[in-house]
Design a protein around this motif. Structure first.
Motif, PDB file in Angstrom:
ATOM      1  N   SER A   1       0.842  -1.201   0.000  1.00 52.84           N
ATOM      2  CA  SER A   1       0.000   0.000   0.000  1.00 52.84           C
ATOM      3  C   SER A   1       0.873   1.246   0.000  1.00 52.84           C
ATOM      4  O   SER A   1       2.102   1.163   0.110  1.00 52.84           O
ATOM      5  CB  SER A   1      -0.931   0.025   1.220  1.00 52.84           C
ATOM      6  N   ASP A   2       0.227   2.372  -0.114  1.00 46.75           N
ATOM      7  CA  ASP A   2       0.880   3.678   0.026  1.00 46.75           C
ATOM      8  C   ASP A   2       2.145   3.800  -0.815  1.00 46.75           C
ATOM      9  O   ASP A   2       3.227   4.093  -0.320  1.00 46.75           O
ATOM     10  CB  ASP A   2       1.182   3.954   1.507  1.00 46.75           C
TER      11      ASP A   2
ATOM     12  N   GLY B   1      -4.413   0.134   4.183  1.00 47.15           N
ATOM     13  CA  GLY B   1      -3.504   1.179   3.745  1.00 47.15           C
ATOM     14  C   GLY B   1      -3.769   2.447   4.519  1.00 47.15           C
ATOM     15  O   GLY B   1      -4.814   2.611   5.137  1.00 47.15           O
TER      16      GLY B   1
ATOM     17  N   HIS C   1      -8.819   1.514   3.340  1.00 47.35           N
ATOM     18  CA  HIS C   1      -7.819   2.572   3.524  1.00 47.35           C
ATOM     19  C   HIS C   1      -8.336   3.555   4.568  1.00 47.35           C
ATOM     20  O   HIS C   1      -9.372   4.194   4.370  1.00 47.35           O
ATOM     21  CB  HIS C   1      -7.581   3.302   2.195  1.00 47.35           C
TER      22      HIS C   1
ATOM     23  N   ALA D   1      -3.450  -1.453  -1.312  1.00 49.59           N
ATOM     24  CA  ALA D   1      -4.503  -0.900  -0.451  1.00 49.59           C
ATOM     25  C   ALA D   1      -4.487   0.629  -0.401  1.00 49.59           C
ATOM     26  O   ALA D   1      -4.530   1.232   0.669  1.00 49.59           O
ATOM     27  CB  ALA D   1      -4.381  -1.480   0.957  1.00 49.59           C
TER      28      ALA D   1
ATOM     29  N   GLY E   1      -6.865   5.578  -2.425  1.00 49.32           N
ATOM     30  CA  GLY E   1      -6.656   6.058  -1.061  1.00 49.32           C
ATOM     31  C   GLY E   1      -7.022   7.528  -0.968  1.00 49.32           C
ATOM     32  O   GLY E   1      -7.496   8.130  -1.936  1.00 49.32           O
TER      33      GLY E   1
END
Length: 393
Positions: free
Chosen positions: A7-8, A223, A176, A46, A83
Motif C-alpha cells: 500500500s501507500d 492502507g 484505507h 490498499a 486512497g
C-alpha cells in the motif's frame, strides 16, 4: 492462496524538494524479483497509488509500466483501491474494461461493493475492495444522514457487504483509513505507529475506525499508515508504505506483507524487506564531526539526511558544508534552538488568547531561537495595523 499485500506507493511524491521517483522505481524492480521467486496468486494495493489527485507524468508512467509487468509478463492478478491521496475517478477509469485483463480497481465507492473471486485448491477466495470515501460521500451513497464519522461510514459499508458474504468461505477486505482497536467508550485501546508523512483524514479523532467491523473477514489488507503493523488482530494489517517518506519513518522497515490463506481459519503472514536506494537517516553532532565521519563512510553518502547540530556558536552556511559530503541532505536543525514539546503544547492551548503581536513574537522565537528586537516588533505592529485598516477588521 499466497497474497502480496502492499500500500501507500505515493508515486510522484516530493519530499523537501527531492523527487522520490528513482527510489520508488528501485524498489518496484525488487517487487518483480520477489513475484518471480515467490509466485503469489494475487497482488493487493490498499490505496494511495499516487501522492496527489493529479499525479505527474513520471508517476503515471511508472504505475502503468508496473501494472503491465505484473499482470501481463508475470501473469499475476492485481486488486487495488484508491486512497485519500488519489482521485477515485481517475484511479477507477476504465475499471470495467480492465477487469477482463486481471486488473481489478475500485476507485469510487458504490452502494454495492463488487467482490472479486479467485480460486485455489481449497476453493474460492472472495476479495472485497473498499475504496477510500469520506463520511459525506458515504452518507450520500447510502442515503443515511446519520453517518457523520469515518467509523460510522465503514460500519455502513461492511454491513452492506455482510448481506452478500458467505462466512463459510474465505473472504478478504481491502480498506484505507485509520483502523484501530476501540473500546466500548470509543477510546483507542491500541496505540498505532504513525508518521509525519501521513495526511490527516479529519480533525479530533473522527477519522478513527474500529477494527471490530472487519471481524467477518479472514484477512483485511489496510492502507494509510506507513509503518507495517497489525491493527486489532494478526489478520488485520497495514503493509506500510513502499519506501520511507519522512524522518519519522527512519527506523521503519519497508517491504511486502506476505499472506498465506490455507483452508478456512488458517491464515499466516510474513514480511519480505526491501533494500532502499537511499535511506532516511538522522545524525547528531557538531558540524565538523559529522563531516569528518561522513568522509570515512563507505556507504550511505547518498542517503537522505536530517542533521541535528550540537554546535553552540554561529555557523557559516552549514547546509552547503553538509551537502558537500551528503548531497541529499534534506533538513538541518540546531539542537540549542529546539523547543521543549511540553512548552509547545502549552502555547497551543492559549493561542486564541494571544494577540497578533504575541503570536508573531512566539513564532519568531521558535524559528530563530532568539527574541525579536523592539524595532522588529514596531515594524510588525505597523504592518498589522495597516492590514487591519485595509481589510476593515
Amino acid at each position: 492462496m499466497k497474497i502480496f499485500h502492499l500500500s501507500d506507493l505515493h508515486l510522484g511524491k516530493m519530499v523537501n524538494g527531492f523527487s522520490m521517483i528513482e527510489d520508488q522505481a528501485h524498489v518496484i524492480e525488487q517487487l518483480y524479483i520477489h513475484i518471480e521467486n515467490e509466485k503469489p496468486d494475487v497482488i493487493l494495493f490498499a490505496g494511495d497509488l499516487y501522492d496527489r489527485s493529479v499525479p505527474p507524468v513520471q508517476a503515471v508512467e511508472l504505475l502503468n509500466s508496473m501494472l503491465y509487468k505484473i499482470i501481463k509478463e508475470l501473469k499475476t492478478p492485481v486488486v487495488a483501491i484508491s486512497g485519500n491521496h488519489d482521485s477515485g475517478e481517475r484511479i477507477g477509469f476504465a475499471s470495467t474494461l480492465l477487469k477482463d485483463s486481471d486488473l481489478y480497481i475500485a476507485g469510487v465507492l458504490k452502494k454495492s461493493v463488487s467482490k472479486i473471486s479467485l480460486a485455489d485448491e481449497f476453493g474460492p477466495v472472495h476479495f472485497y475492495p473498499v475504496p477510500f470515501a469520506d463520511p459525506a460521500l458515504v452518507r450520500e451513497v447510502f442515503g443515511d444522514v446519520s453517518i457523520r464519522t469515518h467509523d460510522m461510514a465503514m460500519k455502513a459499508i461492511v454491513e452492506s457487504v455482510s448481506n452478500d458474504i458467505n462466512k463459510s468461505e474465505r473472504n478478504v477486505a481491502l480498506a484505507h483509513g485509520f483502523i484501530t482497536s476501540m473500546g466500548a467508550d470509543g477510546e483507542d485501546e491500541l496505540v498505532l505507529e504513525t508518521s509525519e508523512s501521513e495526511k490527516p483524514l479529519s480533525i479530533g479523532g473522527t477519522d478513527h475506525i474500529s477494527a471490530s467491523h472487519f471481524g467477518i473477514f479472514d484477512y483485511t489488507a489496510l492502507g494509510h499508515l506507513h509503518g507495517p503493523q497489525k491493527s486489532g488482530s494478526e489478520n488485520i494489517r497495514y503493509s506500510g508504505s513502499l519506501i520511507k517518506y519522512s524522518f519519522s519513518e527512519a527506523r521503519q522497515k519497508k517491504g511486502i506483507t506476505v499472506v498465506e490463506i490455507m483452508e478456512k481459519g488458517n491464515v499466516t503472514s510474513s514480511f519480505i524487506p526491501f533494500s532502499l536506494k537511499r535511506d532516511f537517516r538522522v545524525i547528531t553532532g557538531e558540524l565538523d564531526e559529522l563531516i569528518a565521519a561522513a568522509l570515512k563512510e563507505k556507504d550511505g553518502r547518498e542517503d537522505y539526511i536530517k542533521a541535528i547540530l550540537t554546535d553552540t556558536g554561529e555557523l557559516l552556511d552549514p547546509m552547503a558544508k553538509l551537502r558537500s559530503v551528503y548531497p541529499n541532505a534534506m533538513e538541518l536543525v540546531r539542537k540549542d534552538r529546539m523547543r521543549n514539546p511540553s512548552s509547545l503544547i502549552g502555547s497551543s492551548v492559549s493561542v486564541r488568547q494571544k494577540s497578533k503581536l504575541d503570536l508573531f513574537e512566539s513564532f519568531y522565537e521558535d524559528v530563530t531561537g532568539e527574541k525579536c528586537l523592539p524595532e522588529g516588533i514596531d515594524i510588525i505592529r505597523t504592518l498589522v495595523e495597516k492590514i487591519e485598516e485595509d481589510l476593515d477588521i
